[in-house]
Enzyme design. Structure first.
Site: not given
Length: 257
Positions: A88, A238
């Site tokens: 991320s 994610h």
């Protein structure tokens, strides 16, 4: 100032070094599942980014300075070549390092992020974190209850609670520098600086259920990293390394070996 880090695995004089870089609101503990898988074959440096974990706090927070922090760590260890793995926000930091110090980055692994601008998507989380700060809970369970009014997903709350710790006065507070993160949030969701095409061998690993890497991002990815390859982890979002650790670890190891 030097970032807080944890070194593990093999001697860096006899093995390649992998630097692990966590995402927003995280800390080096978040990537321990990857570190443990790499330790038998690599020297591993797991870092806390600035304003996170036990690293220093700073009013300045953007991809240029965060990348420079990693470069200073590389120089501190006198490393001529490293492998970078970032998740991320940490993936964007890793990409920025590769853009600036391509000759020192042997391989690059980017977990579920693209070199693009993103729309704000953490408003609810930031509101929940601020509520915890204001209400000063006396336990993690109390903090979880406060956040549950904002964040439904238990896994997200558990991830955030890992950064809730007692200060010297015995009060719970966030280890990350929430006010600075909030002030610099527009820079965190913005793209990295891509003045040229990076020729590093690069692997982008996407969680199948995540919307952080989309088909429309392909042009930006290939434009910035011409040797980019892609791997999709089925059944993961994610937080792919937490949801499907074996598949993610295998993808990383296969690529960097």
């Amino acid at each position: 100032m030097l970032l807080n880090f944890k070194q593990s695995g093999l001697d860096p004089n006899s093995a390649k070094t992998v630097i692990l870089i966590h995402g927003l609101f995280g800390s080096l503990e978040n990537l321990n599942v990857i570190a443990r898988a790499l330790e038998p074959s690599f020297s591993v440096i797991n870092v806390d980014l600035r304003n996170h974990g036990r690293s220093f706090k700073s009013d300045e927070m953007n991809y240029q300075v965060m990348a420079q922090d990693i470069c200073e760590l590389i120089n501190h260890h006198d490393l001529q070549s490293v492998i970078l793995v970032g998740h991320s926000m940490g993936g964007k930091v890793a990409m920025q390092v590769a853009m600036h110090e391509e000759q020192k980055v042997e391989k690059l692994v980017v977990l579920d992020i693209a070199p693009v601008d993103y729309h704000p998507r953490h408003d609810t989380i930031i509101a929940a974190l601020n509520q915890v700060s204001q209400q000063k809970p006396s336990s993690r369970s109390e903090a979880d209850k406060i956040m549950s009014g904002y964040i439904e997903e238990l896994g997200v709350r558990q991830f955030l609670l890992k950064s809730l710790a007692k200060n010297p006065q015995g009060n719970f507070e966030w280890r990350f520098n929430l006010s600075v993160i909030e002030e610099n949030y527009s820079k965190i969701i913005s793209n990295i600086d891509t003045p040229r095409t990076c020729l590093c061998d690069t692997l982008f690993v996407k969680g199948n259920n995540s919307d952080y890497i989309l088909p429309e991002h392909r042009e930006a990815i290939v434009g910035a990293f011409s040797k980019a390859k892609a791997k999709i982890i089925q059944g993961a979002g994610h937080w792919l390394h937490a949801e499907k650790p074996e598949a993610v670890n295998r993808s990383i190891i296969d690529f960097i070996q």
